[in-house]
Design a protein around this motif. Structure first.
Motif, PDB file in Angstrom:
ATOM      1  N   MET A 198      30.820   3.994   0.186  1.00 45.29           N
ATOM      2  CA  MET A 198      29.925   4.030  -0.976  1.00 45.29           C
ATOM      3  C   MET A 198      30.668   3.716  -2.269  1.00 45.29           C
ATOM      4  N   GLN A 199      31.984   3.967  -2.285  1.00 47.39           N
ATOM      5  CA  GLN A 199      32.751   3.820  -3.525  1.00 47.39           C
ATOM      6  C   GLN A 199      33.287   2.411  -3.754  1.00 47.39           C
ATOM      7  N   THR A 200      33.092   1.514  -2.818  1.00 43.84           N
ATOM      8  CA  THR A 200      33.614   0.155  -2.979  1.00 43.84           C
ATOM      9  C   THR A 200      32.506  -0.870  -2.813  1.00 43.84           C
ATOM     10  N   GLU A 201      32.612  -1.947  -3.577  1.00 44.24           N
ATOM     11  CA  GLU A 201      31.612  -3.013  -3.494  1.00 44.24           C
ATOM     12  C   GLU A 201      32.085  -4.162  -2.620  1.00 44.24           C
ATOM     13  N   LYS A 202      33.287  -4.070  -2.097  1.00 43.60           N
ATOM     14  CA  LYS A 202      33.801  -5.131  -1.235  1.00 43.60           C
ATOM     15  C   LYS A 202      34.024  -4.600   0.174  1.00 43.60           C
ATOM     16  N   GLU A 203      34.267  -5.521   1.086  1.00 44.78           N
ATOM     17  CA  GLU A 203      34.531  -5.099   2.461  1.00 44.78           C
ATOM     18  C   GLU A 203      35.857  -4.339   2.545  1.00 44.78           C
ATOM     19  N   MET A 204      35.906  -3.387   3.443  1.00 44.44           N
ATOM     20  CA  MET A 204      37.147  -2.658   3.723  1.00 44.44           C
ATOM     21  C   MET A 204      37.446  -2.814   5.210  1.00 44.44           C
ATOM     22  N   THR A 205      38.660  -3.227   5.508  1.00 42.63           N
ATOM     23  CA  THR A 205      39.025  -3.432   6.909  1.00 42.63           C
ATOM     24  C   THR A 205      39.171  -2.084   7.623  1.00 42.63           C
ATOM     25  N   GLY A 206      39.111  -2.146   8.942  1.00 48.31           N
ATOM     26  CA  GLY A 206      39.310  -0.934   9.730  1.00 48.31           C
ATOM     27  C   GLY A 206      40.669  -0.321   9.470  1.00 48.31           C
ATOM     28  N   LEU A 207      41.684  -1.188   9.247  1.00 46.21           N
ATOM     29  CA  LEU A 207      43.041  -0.701   8.985  1.00 46.21           C
ATOM     30  C   LEU A 207      43.106   0.043   7.653  1.00 46.21           C
ATOM     31  N   GLU A 208      42.413  -0.497   6.620  1.00 47.20           N
ATOM     32  CA  GLU A 208      42.394   0.163   5.312  1.00 47.20           C
ATOM     33  C   GLU A 208      41.709   1.523   5.398  1.00 47.20           C
ATOM     34  N   LEU A 209      40.578   1.564   6.092  1.00 45.29           N
ATOM     35  CA  LEU A 209      39.855   2.824   6.242  1.00 45.29           C
ATOM     36  C   LEU A 209      40.672   3.829   7.044  1.00 45.29           C
ATOM     37  N   LEU A 253      22.447   6.049   9.950  1.00 45.04           N
ATOM     38  CA  LEU A 253      22.003   5.439   8.696  1.00 45.04           C
ATOM     39  C   LEU A 253      20.799   4.515   8.852  1.00 45.04           C
ATOM     40  N   GLU A 254      20.642   3.924  10.021  1.00 46.78           N
ATOM     41  CA  GLU A 254      19.540   2.967  10.191  1.00 46.78           C
ATOM     42  C   GLU A 254      18.173   3.637  10.051  1.00 46.78           C
ATOM     43  N   GLU A 255      18.137   4.958  10.185  1.00 48.52           N
ATOM     44  CA  GLU A 255      16.881   5.694   9.998  1.00 48.52           C
ATOM     45  C   GLU A 255      16.711   6.183   8.569  1.00 48.52           C
ATOM     46  N   HIS A 256      17.692   5.892   7.719  1.00 46.80           N
ATOM     47  CA  HIS A 256      17.650   6.422   6.352  1.00 46.80           C
ATOM     48  C   HIS A 256      17.910   5.344   5.304  1.00 46.80           C
ATOM     49  N   ILE A 308      22.624  -0.894   1.342  1.00 46.01           N
ATOM     50  CA  ILE A 308      21.475   0.005   1.198  1.00 46.01           C
ATOM     51  C   ILE A 308      20.238  -0.847   0.899  1.00 46.01           C
ATOM     52  N   HIS A 309      19.271  -0.826   1.792  1.00 42.10           N
ATOM     53  CA  HIS A 309      18.065  -1.639   1.566  1.00 42.10           C
ATOM     54  C   HIS A 309      16.866  -0.794   1.147  1.00 42.10           C
ATOM     55  N   ASP A 310      16.974   0.527   1.255  1.00 42.78           N
ATOM     56  CA  ASP A 310      15.919   1.424   0.769  1.00 42.78           C
ATOM     57  C   ASP A 310      16.605   2.575   0.026  1.00 42.78           C
ATOM     58  N   HIS A 311      16.775   2.397  -1.290  1.00 41.65           N
ATOM     59  CA  HIS A 311      17.538   3.362  -2.074  1.00 41.65           C
ATOM     60  C   HIS A 311      16.874   4.736  -2.113  1.00 41.65           C
ATOM     61  N   SER A 312      15.561   4.771  -2.132  1.00 46.44           N
ATOM     62  CA  SER A 312      14.851   6.045  -2.171  1.00 46.44           C
ATOM     63  C   SER A 312      15.108   6.846  -0.894  1.00 46.44           C
ATOM     64  N   ALA A 313      15.007   6.198   0.252  1.00 47.97           N
ATOM     65  CA  ALA A 313      15.239   6.877   1.531  1.00 47.97           C
ATOM     66  C   ALA A 313      16.698   7.329   1.648  1.00 47.97           C
ATOM     67  N   PHE A 314      17.625   6.498   1.158  1.00 51.17           N
ATOM     68  CA  PHE A 314      19.038   6.835   1.252  1.00 51.17           C
ATOM     69  C   PHE A 314      19.378   8.035   0.364  1.00 51.17           C
ATOM     70  N   ARG A 315      18.791   8.089  -0.859  1.00 50.62           N
ATOM     71  CA  ARG A 315      19.028   9.228  -1.749  1.00 50.62           C
ATOM     72  C   ARG A 315      18.492  10.519  -1.137  1.00 50.62           C
ATOM     73  N   SER A 316      17.339  10.429  -0.508  1.00 49.05           N
ATOM     74  CA  SER A 316      16.766  11.608   0.153  1.00 49.05           C
ATOM     75  C   SER A 316      17.684  12.092   1.266  1.00 49.05           C
ATOM     76  N   PHE A 317      18.261  11.142   1.978  1.00 47.24           N
ATOM     77  CA  PHE A 317      19.198  11.466   3.057  1.00 47.24           C
ATOM     78  C   PHE A 317      20.431  12.185   2.503  1.00 47.24           C
ATOM     79  N   LEU A 318      20.971  11.704   1.377  1.00 49.05           N
ATOM     80  CA  LEU A 318      22.153  12.321   0.783  1.00 49.05           C
ATOM     81  C   LEU A 318      21.860  13.741   0.300  1.00 49.05           C
ATOM     82  N   LYS A 319      20.637  13.976  -0.213  1.00 49.23           N
ATOM     83  CA  LYS A 319      20.257  15.321  -0.648  1.00 49.23           C
ATOM     84  C   LYS A 319      20.257  16.289   0.526  1.00 49.23           C
ATOM     85  N   ILE A 320      19.751  15.822   1.652  1.00 51.93           N
ATOM     86  CA  ILE A 320      19.722  16.671   2.854  1.00 51.93           C
ATOM     87  C   ILE A 320      21.141  17.024   3.283  1.00 51.93           C
TER      88      ILE A 320
END
Length: 643
Positions: free
Chosen positions: A14-25, A47-50, A66-78
């Protein structure tokens, strides 16, 4: 829902706007790329359900979309709500073990295995597997998990050890708990302790105060449930003879009034035990002068001086005359020794940061811990060593703040008057920072002991091949000349390259474990004749005290004591990170200090600290395949640091 590590992984994405490799993560989370792939798979399904998904691009990496920001925010609140209220279900094995320890410690009754499985949403066999490690961890406190048919499981053992364990696994757990004692009650206990210790003239550190509050809170809860510390009359009498017992009695009296609970004498002795283990100084009247004599006993001061001498013998840090260090360490050692004798534990919240930023001071702490064991049979853990390291680092910093003096001679071919003018110009410009041993002609220089100098200042070109630098200046010293000399007044990081060479560099090796790394170093360095027999065993001995992984994929293994004729460091980089203690490691610097320790070693540690603290630098170093590239990175590192 998902594990703590998966939540951390989501946060990074969530904190980066670019791709992160598996090695970096993997580097961020200190785990393997294979584990990252498994976590990504699990996160994707959730995530596919949120309203979100993790997109994987070949050779590019992973990116959160994130293609549905409202659903994703609700998920983060939970998710946030569940974490705050501790209703999340641990799915990570380490989280599951922590949950089980806490659940069993806080239960007064037996709990059936099936109930634990239902609470964790796992099978009974999974709980059984986790309980193996739970039992192993509890053995540190001489506690056992009692299993009774038709009743279930319960932690049993000595009440004193039970409380130490609760302090470690309940109060010091990652998730704050209010199950044992509510925050207002903790505040009331803290206020009572401060009132009585202040009245008695006893000084507590912030961490010492926090520990004392926690243990008294635990005592309140356990006494209300009729679980008492058991002590022999002789043991209680020994505590009653301590000045701290009177203070503990006052604290307990106030606690009894506030919480409507009655403490027997054994519980007052228990509070005394913790006061002895947390206070910074010896008991004194509030009106007494705050001098070292009042603060620390002569016996402890002597012990402290001996420990510092041992550090000087092995590491030569130049801090043995630091009276502030002697007093500070003395004030820390008394309660530390008490903690050892009574089997108490203390957590050091700064430990990881201390090991990463002050590796030399931490090694000095290890030397002290060994000396303490040799002299008194007292064994202290790495949390305590970390506190010793803070005192040592402070002394080293005080030494750094003192003006550094460089020594030189002046070579001047134009006569006495001009050489004297240059001499006084230099004294005026650098005052006490520059020790000028004398002025001479070139032919006199050839018979001069150059090993006693840092550099030569000359008004003429010197073409001889000398072992120290020559700073060429004008006879009539100008501003540029002064700047030129100043460049030689500071220590340069490239000096660390003097302690290594291409044959000691091993890049992109395919090793899987720490043991394989040690075997590799032993085989290669033995072939080169750089290490004596028993070197690897001394390195492993040091690892047992505290793993030498310092975060950011870096480890700096070294033997317990100086063993080699020359100081050197050898680098090994791995194709993939490996587990090393609690960290993942890919850049390993094996450090060996010669028997006659040199002051320049502090420069090597300063360099290594820069490596540890700079992730971008580590990323460069682990990709290197040739010594020439390694050398260039180090030189660029100095250029960057001098800007």
């Amino acid at each position: 829902m998902f594990s703590t590590r998966e939540q951390k992984l989501l946060r990074y994405l969530m904190q980066t706007e670019k791709e992160m490799t598996g090695l970096e993560l993997a580097g961020h989370l200190h785990i393997t790329s294979r584990t990252i792939r498994s976590m990504i798979k699990n996160l994707t399904a959730i995530l596919e359900e949120h309203g979100a998904e993790i997109i994987a691009r070949h050779r590019k990496g992973y990116q959160l979309h994130i293609h549905d920001h409202s659903a994703f925010r609700s998920f983060l609140k939970i998710v946030a709500f569940e974490r705050v209220n501790e209703q999340w279900i641990p799915s990570d094995p380490s989280d599951r073990i922590a949950f089980l320890i806490k659940r069993l410690l806080l239960s007064e009754d037996y709990i059936k295995l099936e109930m634990l499985a239902d609470e964790l949403y796992v099978s009974s066999s999974t709980v059984k597997n986790s309980l193996k490690e739970v039992r192993e961890l509890l053995t540190k406190y001489e506690l056992v998990v009692d299993s009774r048919p038709n009743y279930g499981l319960k932690v049993v053992g000595n009440e004193l050890k039970m409380r130490f364990c609760i302090a470690e696994y309940v109060f010091n757990s990652a998730q704050k708990t209010t199950e044992l004692v509510a925050d207002p009650e903790m505040a009331a206990i803290r206020s009572i302790i401060l009132k009585q210790t202040k009245r008695a003239g006893i000084q507590l550190s912030d961490i010492g105060l926090s520990n004392l509050v926690i243990h008294i809170a635990i005592a309140c809860k356990r006494v209300l449930l009729h679980n008492y510390v058991s002590m022999l009359d002789e043991e209680i009498k020994n505590f009653e003879e301590q000045a701290e017992y009177l203070v503990s009695r006052q604290i307990v009296t106030d606690i009894e009034k506030s919480f409507n609970v009655t403490f027997p004498n054994s519980e007052v002795a228990y509070v005394t035990l913790h006061l002895l283990g947390t206070k910074m100084v010896s008991y004194r009247k509030a009106s007494d002068a705050l001098s070292p004599v009042n603060l620390v006993s002569e016996e402890i001061l002597t012990l402290t001086a001996n420990l510092i001498d041992q550090v000087e013998n092995e590491l030569q840090l130049g801090i043995h005359d630091d009276q502030e260090l002697i007093n500070g360490l003395g004030m820390h050692l008394k309660p530390a020794i008490n903690r050892h004798y009574y089997g108490m534990n203390i957590r050091n919240p700064l430990l990881a940061e201390i090991k990463q930023k002050y590796p030399l001071a931490f090694d000095a702490g290890v030397v002290m811990s060994n000396a303490l064991h040799d002299s008194l049979g007292v064994h202290i853990n790495e949390d305590e060593i970390g506190y010793l390291a803070l005192h040592i680092e402070a002394a080293m910093e005080r030494k750094r703040l003192k003006p550094k003096t460089k020594r030189c001679v002046i070579v001047c071919a134009t006569g006495v008057a001009s050489s004297q003018l240059l001499y006084y110009k230099l004294k005026s410009a650098f005052e006490s920072h520059l020790d000028i041993a004398g002025t001479m002609n070139l032919y006199e220089l050839r018979n001069y002991p150059l090993e006693s100098l840092d550099f030569i200042i000359s008004t003429i070109p010197i073409y001889d091949d000398l072992s120290i630098p020559v700073v060429e200046v004008n006879t009539l010293l100008g501003n540029q000349d002064i700047l030129h000399i100043e460049a030689y007044m500071v220590d340069h990081i490239t000096l660390v390259l003097d302690y290594t060479d291409p044959e000691l560099m091993y890049f992109q090796k395919d090793l899987q474990t720490r043991e394989e790394v040690f075997d590799f170093f032993e085989a290669e360095l033995t072939k080169l004749g750089r290490i004596p027999a028993g070197f690897k065993e001394a390195v492993i001995e040091r690892e047992k005290v505290s793993p030498t992984c310092y975060g950011n994929l870096v480890a700096i293994p070294h033997p317990m004591r100086p063993l080699t004729k020359e100081t050197f460091w050898s680098v090994l980089t791995l194709k993939k990170p490996i587990a090393w203690g609690d960290e993942m490691v890919q850049y390993i610097c094996l450090l060996s200090v010669q028997k006659e320790y040199e002051d320049e070693m502090q420069k090597i540690y300063q360099f290594l600290v820069k490596v540890i603290e700079t992730k971008a630098l580590v990323d460069q170093l682990i990709k290197i395949e040739r010594y020439a590239d390694f050398e260039q990175v180090i030189k660029r590192m100095e250029e960057y640091g001098s800007r």
